[in-house]
Design a protein around this motif. Sequence first.
Motif, mmCIF file in Angstrom:
data_model
loop_
_atom_site.group_PDB
_atom_site.id
_atom_site.type_symbol
_atom_site.label_atom_id
_atom_site.label_comp_id
_atom_site.label_asym_id
_atom_site.label_seq_id
_atom_site.Cartn_x
_atom_site.Cartn_y
_atom_site.Cartn_z
ATOM 1 N N LEU A 156 -12.154 4.020 5.575
ATOM 2 C CA LEU A 156 -12.600 3.712 6.939
ATOM 3 C C LEU A 156 -12.909 2.225 7.077
ATOM 4 N N GLU A 157 -13.499 1.651 6.032
ATOM 5 C CA GLU A 157 -13.772 0.195 6.048
ATOM 6 C C GLU A 157 -12.480 -0.597 6.149
ATOM 7 N N LEU A 158 -11.471 -0.171 5.401
ATOM 8 C CA LEU A 158 -10.174 -0.852 5.443
ATOM 9 C C LEU A 158 -9.597 -0.855 6.855
ATOM 10 N N LEU B 93 -5.474 3.481 0.978
ATOM 11 C CA LEU B 93 -5.963 2.252 0.331
ATOM 12 C C LEU B 93 -4.826 1.506 -0.376
ATOM 13 N N ALA B 94 -3.796 2.235 -0.781
ATOM 14 C CA ALA B 94 -2.670 1.609 -1.483
ATOM 15 C C ALA B 94 -1.888 0.662 -0.577
ATOM 16 N N SER B 95 -2.154 0.719 0.739
ATOM 17 C CA SER B 95 -1.453 -0.201 1.644
ATOM 18 C C SER B 95 -1.829 -1.644 1.365
ATOM 19 N N GLU B 96 -2.929 -1.837 0.636
ATOM 20 C CA GLU B 96 -3.368 -3.199 0.337
ATOM 21 C C GLU B 96 -2.762 -3.728 -0.955
ATOM 22 N N THR C 264 2.215 8.880 0.298
ATOM 23 C CA THR C 264 1.398 8.641 -0.894
ATOM 24 C C THR C 264 2.204 7.827 -1.913
ATOM 25 N N GLY C 265 1.571 6.713 -2.383
ATOM 26 C CA GLY C 265 2.238 5.884 -3.397
ATOM 27 C C GLY C 265 3.368 5.020 -2.855
ATOM 28 N N ASP C 266 3.376 4.801 -1.542
ATOM 29 C CA ASP C 266 4.433 3.999 -0.905
ATOM 30 C C ASP C 266 3.782 2.877 -0.083
ATOM 31 N N PRO C 267 3.324 1.786 -0.761
ATOM 32 C CA PRO C 267 2.573 0.735 -0.052
ATOM 33 C C PRO C 267 3.312 0.176 1.162
ATOM 34 N N ARG D 194 1.987 0.427 5.009
ATOM 35 C CA ARG D 194 1.742 -0.748 5.880
ATOM 36 C C ARG D 194 2.509 -0.608 7.187
ATOM 37 N N GLU D 195 3.765 -0.196 7.073
ATOM 38 C CA GLU D 195 4.588 -0.017 8.274
ATOM 39 C C GLU D 195 3.946 1.019 9.211
ATOM 40 N N PHE D 196 3.429 2.093 8.617
ATOM 41 C CA PHE D 196 2.801 3.162 9.404
ATOM 42 C C PHE D 196 1.545 2.643 10.105
#
Lengths: 332, 332
Positions: free
Chosen positions: A54-56, A328-331, A16-19, A23-25
């Motif tokens: 889910l859309e992401l 969602l923060a991965s974006e 959480t809170g680690d974009p 992304r890596e995950f």
Amino acid sequence: MAQSHPASTNTPSYLTGDPAGLREFLDKFDVFLFDCDGVLWSGDHCFPGTVETLELLRKNGKQVVFVTNNSTKSRADYRKKLDGLGIPSTVVSSDGHHARETEWLTPYQEEIFSSSYSSSIYISRILQLPENKRKVYVIGESGIEQELRSENVPFVGGTDPAYRRDVQPEDYKRIAAGDTSLLDPEVGVVLVGLDFHLNYLKLALAYHYVKRGAIFLATNIDSTLPNSGALFPGAGSMSAPLIMMLGQDPVALGKPSQAMMDAIEGKFKFDRTRACMVGDRANTDIRFGLEGNLGGTLGVLTGVSSKEDFVSGPVRPLAYLDKLSDLLASEQ
Amino acid sequence: MAQSHPASTNTPSYLTGDPAGLREFLDKFDVFLFDCDGVLWSGDHCFPGTVETLELLRKNGKQVVFVTNNSTKSRADYRKKLDGLGIPSTVVSSDGHHARETEWLTPYQEEIFSSSYSSSIYISRILQLPENKRKVYVIGESGIEQELRSENVPFVGGTDPAYRRDVQPEDYKRIAAGDTSLLDPEVGVVLVGLDFHLNYLKLALAYHYVKRGAIFLATNIDSTLPNSGALFPGAGSMSAPLIMMLGQDPVALGKPSQAMMDAIEGKFKFDRTRACMVGDRANTDIRFGLEGNLGGTLGVLTGVSSKEDFVSGPVRPLAYLDKLSDLLASEQ
């Protein structure tokens, strides 16, 4: 960050809170298997951000499969529930347009895998029942019945109103004597799922069927069911009296049973090393992914298991989030 | 032939058809504690010879106490049941005439000790409940309610028709929110006994009461109840879902809990070395007598445990009979 053995004591990554970590995950996986209750929603309350998350994933080409132990609903019921919660039933391609259905973009209903479906497949395709012992005595709701029908498995019990009554003094003698109007001689399987109409008569009949030789199956053994942010009796609680009376555990077909993983793989054909199980319960969801040798497991804190369960418990995910929509923060 | 320790592996004496052995055995005891279901009767069927056997014991000056885990009936209900089965409610003296009541010839109802009575005594006299947490939420039938009333213990649930209904969608939110019309804030104890009207709502409420701090009690933990020569769900099967959901065992007040033995001794004042427990279940009746350091235990084969259980199991009686009425041969 390799997937660990079930018995290992890795420290899960908190994403959480680690974009960058997110992304890596996400890059490690092509397929995400989702538990539903406690992950996407609780009862009839859809968590904020579920639809967007889910859309992401779909936008990024990930396959999504809903894997639920809730046996009260059929796959068709689940489709309706997902639709009702605003979770899209078409898949958006990476350029933002609605994609045509391709081989991996299966029709929506086929993205759903429930314990009632898994149980029906097990009964119809795995069990070799004698010709005169093919009926299933059901403790459960219509979801199980629909899936048994879809596999042409005959059944008694379930939602039949004849079983929704108080036990009567004469029932004891009739059951003890094997009265065929109460105990169908063709029953060879007892299948126990979540039944909101559980009663004494149903338990008595299930017990006597098993004592007379029926195979004891459970759709799943979750003791509780999340709803409205609290816990209520789950399918495992329906089996509990029978387990105590019989001194025997059922064969459970839902998570974490690998019978369910094998059935999912048989249907969706994916690379397990590129698949991730997402769930809120360490001892069912996360264990299911670990024992299935999936590439990863992801815990969320919106359901049953606590941070302590994930970080210090006997079954730990590869990573965990406060809530699913933290993805969602991965974006960012 | 000394009483053995629970963990010992003595070989029980088989006394059926052994008049000398029977006489020697009976001479060791002044008091006989009787389990009822599976010993004196099964369901509504009184075993042949039960009445005569009890008369024989009384004629020989033995005190008889009925100790039953069946929580559905109160002591008053049991008196009616015994009367209905022709088991005499007056005591015949050794000269064949009806005896006057003496100190040891207590009124008939006082010879009955049930798990519902034991539970009520435990709640009213042992538990130190805070002033605002004195109510009991009952899963069970009227026997429990009558005994709670006899000890002036307030309760909710039980046979109240308001709890004999299907769970409704709005119940989840109300229970999750602690709605006081469903969850009485004064409930400090959940007492689970045999309930022929068990349902999902009752289980959900019991779970939430315990999660909110109520003490979890069970009248008894017998998984099955004999009736008509077969087995049906017992009080333990009502607790089983809660045990699974809570991951916690209840404090059980019936056999083999020594809380029940202490209560019986407190009431009847007898010499434990001159007392014998008679029962059909090794793991409740016989264990109850062994752990209570009674002078003897006697198994009968008309109920749950088999000869193998008595002869080779982990809990073995001092002696056993095919059936209780085999004691009549001691007069031959």
